[in-house]
Design a protein around this motif. Sequence first.
Motif, PDB file in Angstrom:
ATOM      1  N   GLU A 195       1.022  -0.950   0.021  1.00  0.00           N
ATOM      2  CA  GLU A 195      -0.286  -0.209   0.351  1.00  0.00           C
ATOM      3  C   GLU A 195       1.309   1.854  -0.158  1.00  0.00           C
ATOM      4  N   PRO A 196       0.003   2.184  -0.863  1.00  0.00           N
ATOM      5  CA  PRO A 196       0.716   3.798  -0.033  1.00  0.00           C
ATOM      6  C   PRO A 196       1.455   4.086   1.422  1.00  0.00           C
ATOM      7  N   ARG A 197       2.594   4.676   1.297  1.00  0.00           N
ATOM      8  CA  ARG A 197       2.716   4.753   2.557  1.00  0.00           C
ATOM      9  C   ARG A 197       2.404   6.444   2.844  1.00  0.00           C
ATOM     10  N   THR A 198       3.455   7.466   2.032  1.00  0.00           N
ATOM     11  CA  THR A 198       2.129   8.302   1.688  1.00  0.00           C
ATOM     12  C   THR A 198       2.191   8.823   0.485  1.00  0.00           C
ATOM     13  N   GLN A 199       2.208  10.352  -0.125  1.00  0.00           N
ATOM     14  CA  GLN A 199       1.744  10.340  -1.952  1.00  0.00           C
ATOM     15  C   GLN A 199       2.790  10.008  -2.366  1.00  0.00           C
ATOM     16  N   THR A 200       3.692   9.587  -2.369  1.00  0.00           N
ATOM     17  CA  THR A 200       5.302   9.461  -2.893  1.00  0.00           C
ATOM     18  C   THR A 200       6.081   7.914  -2.578  1.00  0.00           C
ATOM     19  N   SER A 201       5.550   7.379  -1.648  1.00  0.00           N
ATOM     20  CA  SER A 201       6.011   6.268  -0.985  1.00  0.00           C
ATOM     21  C   SER A 201       5.217   4.948  -1.139  1.00  0.00           C
ATOM     22  N   TRP A 202       6.504   3.407  -1.980  1.00  0.00           N
ATOM     23  CA  TRP A 202       5.516   2.673  -1.892  1.00  0.00           C
ATOM     24  C   TRP A 202       5.811   1.611  -0.780  1.00  0.00           C
ATOM     25  N   GLU A 203       5.189   0.221   0.096  1.00  0.00           N
ATOM     26  CA  GLU A 203       6.076  -0.366   0.657  1.00  0.00           C
ATOM     27  C   GLU A 203       5.301  -1.834   0.352  1.00  0.00           C
ATOM     28  N   LEU A 204       5.940  -3.010   0.136  1.00  0.00           N
ATOM     29  CA  LEU A 204       5.486  -4.033  -0.650  1.00  0.00           C
ATOM     30  C   LEU A 204       5.961  -4.923   0.129  1.00  0.00           C
ATOM     31  N   ALA A 205       5.235  -6.584  -0.051  1.00  0.00           N
ATOM     32  CA  ALA A 205       5.682  -7.493   0.861  1.00  0.00           C
ATOM     33  C   ALA A 205       5.593  -8.853  -0.267  1.00  0.00           C
ATOM     34  N   THR A 206       5.855  -9.964  -0.215  1.00  0.00           N
ATOM     35  CA  THR A 206       5.658 -11.237  -1.360  1.00  0.00           C
ATOM     36  C   THR A 206       4.470 -11.735  -0.455  1.00  0.00           C
ATOM     37  N   ASP A 207       3.322 -12.174  -1.442  1.00  0.00           N
ATOM     38  CA  ASP A 207       2.045 -13.110  -0.883  1.00  0.00           C
ATOM     39  C   ASP A 207       2.635 -14.205  -1.287  1.00  0.00           C
ATOM     40  N   ALA A 208       3.380 -14.150  -2.360  1.00  0.00           N
ATOM     41  CA  ALA A 208       3.133 -15.881  -2.462  1.00  0.00           C
ATOM     42  C   ALA A 208       4.884 -15.963  -3.708  1.00  0.00           C
ATOM     43  N   VAL A 209       5.592 -16.881  -3.688  1.00  0.00           N
ATOM     44  CA  VAL A 209       6.611 -16.975  -5.084  1.00  0.00           C
ATOM     45  C   VAL A 209       6.948 -18.416  -5.277  1.00  0.00           C
ATOM     46  N   LEU A 210       6.734 -18.494  -6.882  1.00  0.00           N
ATOM     47  CA  LEU A 210       7.149 -19.217  -7.868  1.00  0.00           C
ATOM     48  C   LEU A 210       8.027 -19.194  -8.292  1.00  0.00           C
ATOM     49  N   ARG A 211       8.595 -20.791  -7.998  1.00  0.00           N
ATOM     50  CA  ARG A 211      10.244 -20.458  -9.058  1.00  0.00           C
ATOM     51  C   ARG A 211      10.196 -21.949 -10.095  1.00  0.00           C
ATOM     52  N   THR A 212      11.403 -21.867 -10.507  1.00  0.00           N
ATOM     53  CA  THR A 212      11.037 -22.962 -12.080  1.00  0.00           C
ATOM     54  C   THR A 212      11.917 -24.107 -10.953  1.00  0.00           C
ATOM     55  N   ALA A 213      12.155 -25.213 -12.070  1.00  0.00           N
ATOM     56  CA  ALA A 213      12.985 -26.551 -10.749  1.00  0.00           C
ATOM     57  C   ALA A 213      14.566 -25.659 -11.503  1.00  0.00           C
ATOM     58  N   SER A 214      14.810 -24.936 -12.112  1.00  0.00           N
ATOM     59  CA  SER A 214      16.403 -24.061 -11.844  1.00  0.00           C
ATOM     60  C   SER A 214      16.579 -22.628 -11.637  1.00  0.00           C
ATOM     61  N   ALA A 215      15.758 -22.169 -10.739  1.00  0.00           N
ATOM     62  CA  ALA A 215      15.809 -21.319 -10.604  1.00  0.00           C
ATOM     63  C   ALA A 215      16.551 -21.291  -8.290  1.00  0.00           C
ATOM     64  N   LYS A 216      17.314 -20.569  -8.445  1.00  0.00           N
ATOM     65  CA  LYS A 216      17.923 -20.486  -7.024  1.00  0.00           C
ATOM     66  C   LYS A 216      17.075 -20.646  -5.831  1.00  0.00           C
ATOM     67  N   GLU A 217      16.331 -20.768  -4.418  1.00  0.00           N
ATOM     68  CA  GLU A 217      15.286 -20.868  -3.475  1.00  0.00           C
ATOM     69  C   GLU A 217      15.512 -19.219  -3.416  1.00  0.00           C
ATOM     70  N   VAL A 218      13.971 -18.799  -3.158  1.00  0.00           N
ATOM     71  CA  VAL A 218      13.911 -17.961  -2.927  1.00  0.00           C
ATOM     72  C   VAL A 218      12.073 -17.819  -1.892  1.00  0.00           C
ATOM     73  N   THR A 219      12.469 -17.747  -0.815  1.00  0.00           N
ATOM     74  CA  THR A 219      11.027 -17.709   0.046  1.00  0.00           C
ATOM     75  C   THR A 219      10.238 -15.796   0.070  1.00  0.00           C
ATOM     76  N   GLY A 220      11.436 -15.205   0.460  1.00  0.00           N
ATOM     77  CA  GLY A 220      10.460 -14.186   0.364  1.00  0.00           C
ATOM     78  C   GLY A 220      11.119 -12.870  -0.111  1.00  0.00           C
ATOM     79  N   ALA A 221      10.070 -11.500   0.053  1.00  0.00           N
ATOM     80  CA  ALA A 221      11.418 -10.279  -0.315  1.00  0.00           C
ATOM     81  C   ALA A 221      10.157  -9.520   0.170  1.00  0.00           C
TER      82      ALA A 221
END
Length: 206
Positions: free
Chosen positions: A142-168
């Motif tokens: 969501e927007p924090r102010t009129q000129t800033s935005w904060e986000l976090a991962t709700d879901a992460v998918l990866r291919t078999a050849s990709a590195k493990e990523v669990t959140g951001a």
Amino acid sequence: MSESSGDAAMRAAAERAETTRHRNIPSWPDLPIPDDTANLREGPDLHPDCLALLPLVGVWRGEGEVVYPTIDGPFRFGQQLTVTHDGRPFLQHEARAWLLDADGNVIRPAAREVGWWRPRPDDTIELLLTHSTGIVEIFLGEPRTQTSWELATDAVLRTASAKEVTGAKRLYGLVNNGDLAYVEERAMVGQPLQPHTSAYLRRVAG
């Protein structure tokens, strides 16, 4: 009569855009549907649902730093971020990066990502990103102010050849004279969520 804060903000924005207001992304005049635009003065009107994201529209370019316990960094990188719209209730996002040596010379192309900013009626934001490394992420925020935005991962998918990523997490914001800065935290390859990349980008079009 003194200048109101709104008038001052509009004047400052016009001054900041003096050198970029006539630039846009390449267009296809023969496209039978509205083309994307990174310049709010050209092309279709921005959809009202995207007004909270209006400051992001443009082409941005600058430098940043990437660091993580599993790499020998920190490393410098250059990046161009393009945020466009076609009049519908979403923004298109494309980021391209390149590694830099200590003197600022380009070493090679680096990370690429494409996706969509999707504002929702409750003022939350969905950000869908697909990375060239085989990762697909869905951020919520969501927007924090009129000129800033904060986000976090709700879901992460990866291919078999990709590195493990669990959140951001990501935080974008306009700073100083309207430049765009962001920081990202990332949990991957067995490491907890922690700082990974940051960048400072200046508007080059829009």
